[in-house]
Design a protein around this motif. Structure first.
Motif, PDB file in Angstrom:
ATOM      1  N   SER A  15       0.715  -1.153   0.005  1.00 56.25           N
ATOM      2  CA  SER A  15      -0.150  -0.057   0.157  1.00 56.25           C
ATOM      3  C   SER A  15       0.850   1.368  -0.093  1.00 56.25           C
ATOM      4  O   SER A  15       0.353   2.029   0.316  1.00 56.25           O
ATOM      5  CB  SER A  15      -1.012  -0.134   1.170  1.00 56.25           C
ATOM      6  OG  SER A  15      -0.289   0.156   2.441  1.00 56.25           O
ATOM      7  N   ASP A  16       2.126   1.166  -0.110  1.00 53.01           N
ATOM      8  CA  ASP A  16       3.209   2.217  -0.344  1.00 53.01           C
ATOM      9  C   ASP A  16       2.984   3.016   1.268  1.00 53.01           C
ATOM     10  O   ASP A  16       3.040   4.339   0.890  1.00 53.01           O
ATOM     11  CB  ASP A  16       2.881   3.230  -1.440  1.00 53.01           C
ATOM     12  CG  ASP A  16       3.877   4.253  -1.881  1.00 53.01           C
ATOM     13  OD1 ASP A  16       5.137   3.629  -1.403  1.00 53.01           O
ATOM     14  OD2 ASP A  16       3.824   5.200  -2.296  1.00 53.01           O
ATOM     15  N   ALA A  17       3.193   2.404   2.088  1.00 57.34           N
ATOM     16  CA  ALA A  17       3.289   2.891   3.486  1.00 57.34           C
ATOM     17  C   ALA A  17       4.533   3.469   3.774  1.00 57.34           C
ATOM     18  O   ALA A  17       4.778   3.951   4.852  1.00 57.34           O
ATOM     19  CB  ALA A  17       2.527   1.985   4.549  1.00 57.34           C
ATOM     20  N   GLN A  18       5.510   3.083   3.072  1.00 55.58           N
ATOM     21  CA  GLN A  18       6.922   3.744   3.289  1.00 55.58           C
ATOM     22  C   GLN A  18       7.619   3.442   4.652  1.00 55.58           C
ATOM     23  O   GLN A  18       8.100   4.286   5.450  1.00 55.58           O
ATOM     24  CB  GLN A  18       6.976   5.218   2.977  1.00 55.58           C
ATOM     25  CG  GLN A  18       6.423   5.750   1.543  1.00 55.58           C
ATOM     26  CD  GLN A  18       6.576   7.123   1.538  1.00 55.58           C
ATOM     27  OE1 GLN A  18       7.498   7.984   2.038  1.00 55.58           O
ATOM     28  NE2 GLN A  18       5.846   7.608   0.479  1.00 55.58           N
ATOM     29  N   VAL A  19       7.431   2.027   4.739  1.00 51.90           N
ATOM     30  CA  VAL A  19       8.025   1.528   6.039  1.00 51.90           C
ATOM     31  C   VAL A  19       9.359   1.472   5.906  1.00 51.90           C
ATOM     32  O   VAL A  19       9.982   0.778   5.030  1.00 51.90           O
ATOM     33  CB  VAL A  19       7.413   0.058   6.500  1.00 51.90           C
ATOM     34  CG1 VAL A  19       8.111  -0.373   7.887  1.00 51.90           C
ATOM     35  CG2 VAL A  19       5.840   0.204   6.714  1.00 51.90           C
ATOM     36  N   VAL A  20      10.295   2.206   6.775  1.00 53.64           N
ATOM     37  CA  VAL A  20      11.738   2.335   6.811  1.00 53.64           C
ATOM     38  C   VAL A  20      12.426   1.348   7.747  1.00 53.64           C
ATOM     39  O   VAL A  20      13.705   0.993   7.665  1.00 53.64           O
ATOM     40  CB  VAL A  20      12.300   3.456   6.593  1.00 53.64           C
ATOM     41  CG1 VAL A  20      12.120   4.319   5.402  1.00 53.64           C
ATOM     42  CG2 VAL A  20      12.159   4.607   7.891  1.00 53.64           C
ATOM     43  N   ALA A  21      11.451   1.080   8.662  1.00 52.32           N
ATOM     44  CA  ALA A  21      12.006   0.069  10.101  1.00 52.32           C
ATOM     45  C   ALA A  21      10.913  -0.503  10.423  1.00 52.32           C
ATOM     46  O   ALA A  21       9.801   0.031  10.517  1.00 52.32           O
ATOM     47  CB  ALA A  21      12.838   0.865  10.946  1.00 52.32           C
ATOM     48  N   ALA A  22      10.977  -1.748  10.965  1.00 48.75           N
ATOM     49  CA  ALA A  22      10.073  -2.457  11.592  1.00 48.75           C
ATOM     50  C   ALA A  22      10.579  -3.298  12.597  1.00 48.75           C
ATOM     51  O   ALA A  22      11.375  -4.169  12.210  1.00 48.75           O
ATOM     52  CB  ALA A  22       9.113  -3.170  10.716  1.00 48.75           C
ATOM     53  N   PHE A  23      10.019  -3.369  13.972  1.00 49.94           N
ATOM     54  CA  PHE A  23      10.567  -4.342  14.834  1.00 49.94           C
ATOM     55  C   PHE A  23       9.495  -4.492  15.952  1.00 49.94           C
ATOM     56  O   PHE A  23       8.843  -3.567  16.343  1.00 49.94           O
ATOM     57  CB  PHE A  23      11.924  -3.865  15.380  1.00 49.94           C
ATOM     58  CG  PHE A  23      12.142  -2.544  15.897  1.00 49.94           C
ATOM     59  CD1 PHE A  23      11.832  -2.203  16.926  1.00 49.94           C
ATOM     60  CD2 PHE A  23      12.161  -1.440  14.886  1.00 49.94           C
ATOM     61  CE1 PHE A  23      11.842  -0.876  17.696  1.00 49.94           C
ATOM     62  CE2 PHE A  23      12.240  -0.321  15.363  1.00 49.94           C
ATOM     63  CZ  PHE A  23      12.133   0.084  16.692  1.00 49.94           C
ATOM     64  N   TRP A  24       9.535  -5.762  16.457  1.00 44.99           N
ATOM     65  CA  TRP A  24       8.923  -5.760  17.832  1.00 44.99           C
ATOM     66  C   TRP A  24       9.869  -5.450  18.885  1.00 44.99           C
ATOM     67  O   TRP A  24      11.334  -5.897  18.802  1.00 44.99           O
ATOM     68  CB  TRP A  24       8.413  -7.175  17.911  1.00 44.99           C
ATOM     69  CG  TRP A  24       7.447  -7.809  17.422  1.00 44.99           C
ATOM     70  CD1 TRP A  24       7.341  -8.464  16.130  1.00 44.99           C
ATOM     71  CD2 TRP A  24       6.024  -7.544  17.655  1.00 44.99           C
ATOM     72  NE1 TRP A  24       6.264  -8.713  15.416  1.00 44.99           N
ATOM     73  CE2 TRP A  24       5.267  -8.247  16.419  1.00 44.99           C
ATOM     74  CE3 TRP A  24       5.240  -7.144  18.672  1.00 44.99           C
ATOM     75  CZ2 TRP A  24       3.842  -8.394  16.369  1.00 44.99           C
ATOM     76  CZ3 TRP A  24       4.106  -7.084  18.800  1.00 44.99           C
ATOM     77  CH2 TRP A  24       3.254  -7.629  17.475  1.00 44.99           C
ATOM     78  N   PHE A  25       9.408  -4.822  19.856  1.00 46.01           N
ATOM     79  CA  PHE A  25      10.294  -4.502  21.052  1.00 46.01           C
ATOM     80  C   PHE A  25       9.876  -4.447  22.185  1.00 46.01           C
ATOM     81  O   PHE A  25       8.583  -4.303  22.513  1.00 46.01           O
ATOM     82  CB  PHE A  25      10.369  -2.827  20.916  1.00 46.01           C
ATOM     83  CG  PHE A  25      11.449  -2.057  21.770  1.00 46.01           C
ATOM     84  CD1 PHE A  25      12.986  -2.407  21.261  1.00 46.01           C
ATOM     85  CD2 PHE A  25      11.425  -1.533  22.743  1.00 46.01           C
ATOM     86  CE1 PHE A  25      13.815  -1.894  22.166  1.00 46.01           C
ATOM     87  CE2 PHE A  25      12.171  -1.127  23.689  1.00 46.01           C
ATOM     88  CZ  PHE A  25      13.643  -1.238  23.376  1.00 46.01           C
ATOM     89  N   LEU A  26      10.521  -4.939  23.389  1.00 42.81           N
ATOM     90  CA  LEU A  26       9.839  -5.521  24.344  1.00 42.81           C
ATOM     91  C   LEU A  26      10.575  -4.490  25.546  1.00 42.81           C
ATOM     92  O   LEU A  26      11.809  -4.784  25.548  1.00 42.81           O
ATOM     93  CB  LEU A  26      10.177  -6.749  25.012  1.00 42.81           C
ATOM     94  CG  LEU A  26       9.875  -7.301  26.374  1.00 42.81           C
ATOM     95  CD1 LEU A  26       8.235  -7.160  26.457  1.00 42.81           C
ATOM     96  CD2 LEU A  26      10.304  -8.701  26.802  1.00 42.81           C
ATOM     97  N   GLU A  27       9.786  -3.661  26.212  1.00 38.16           N
ATOM     98  CA  GLU A  27      10.248  -2.805  27.176  1.00 38.16           C
ATOM     99  C   GLU A  27      10.282  -3.581  28.476  1.00 38.16           C
ATOM    100  O   GLU A  27       9.297  -4.155  28.814  1.00 38.16           O
ATOM    101  CB  GLU A  27       9.565  -1.350  27.051  1.00 38.16           C
ATOM    102  CG  GLU A  27       9.520  -0.517  25.910  1.00 38.16           C
ATOM    103  CD  GLU A  27       9.823   0.879  26.190  1.00 38.16           C
ATOM    104  OE1 GLU A  27      10.500   1.278  27.267  1.00 38.16           O
ATOM    105  OE2 GLU A  27       9.872   1.634  25.334  1.00 38.16           O
ATOM    106  N   PRO A  28      11.199  -3.201  29.478  1.00 42.80           N
ATOM    107  CA  PRO A  28      11.118  -3.881  30.758  1.00 42.80           C
ATOM    108  C   PRO A  28      10.026  -3.621  31.330  1.00 42.80           C
ATOM    109  O   PRO A  28       9.386  -2.373  31.206  1.00 42.80           O
ATOM    110  CB  PRO A  28      12.252  -3.328  31.599  1.00 42.80           C
ATOM    111  CG  PRO A  28      13.287  -2.890  30.464  1.00 42.80           C
ATOM    112  CD  PRO A  28      12.339  -2.389  29.152  1.00 42.80           C
TER     113      PRO A  28
END
Length: 133
Positions: A15-28
């Motif tokens: 859909s041309d959302a221009q995702v330049v980074a993607a990650f799951w992140f767990l904060e303490p």
């Protein structure tokens, strides 16, 4: 979790959302969050970008598992995790689909994360444009 995120990213790319980074992140002491970094968050605003994600959800079948909007965090290219990672030589190698955790990177502690991708070249170009403007 990782497969649902991957399917969402594929649809966002279509859909041309221009995702330049993607990650799951767990904060303490928090839950996992899917972080999606796009310059459109800066230009359109986060509300419109969440709507973009919601619109993509309509293309999923009822049988497919999807990531809840409550578990997604969108940001412009000035994302604190990406900023920390850009100072690490390790991450300039365009690592994709890797799990990272229990690391201090540039003074930033990463309890746990699953990295889909970071498009360093695109982020560099966008950062240079922002500095000129």
């Amino acid at each position: 979790m990782c497969q649902a995120g991957e399917r969402l990213l594929t649809k966002l790319d279509e859909s041309d959302a221009q995702v330049v980074a993607a990650f799951w992140f767990l904060e303490p002491e928090k839950n996992w969050e899917l972080n999606i970094v796009s310059p459109l968050v800066g230009s359109e605003g986060p509300r419109k970008y969440y709507k973009r994600i919601n619109d993509v959800y309509e293309s999923f079948s009822d049988e497919e598992s999807v990531v809840s909007l409550h578990d997604i965090r969108v940001s412009n290219i000035n994302n604190r995790v990406v900023d920390a990672l850009k100072h690490s030589v390790l991450f300039k190698a365009n690592l994709k689909n890797n799990r990272l955790g229990r690391n201090f990177i540039d003074g930033f502690y990463i309890e746990d994360m699953y990295l889909y991708r970071i498009e360093w070249d695109m982020l560099s170009k966008l950062s240079n444009l922002n500095q000129v403007a």
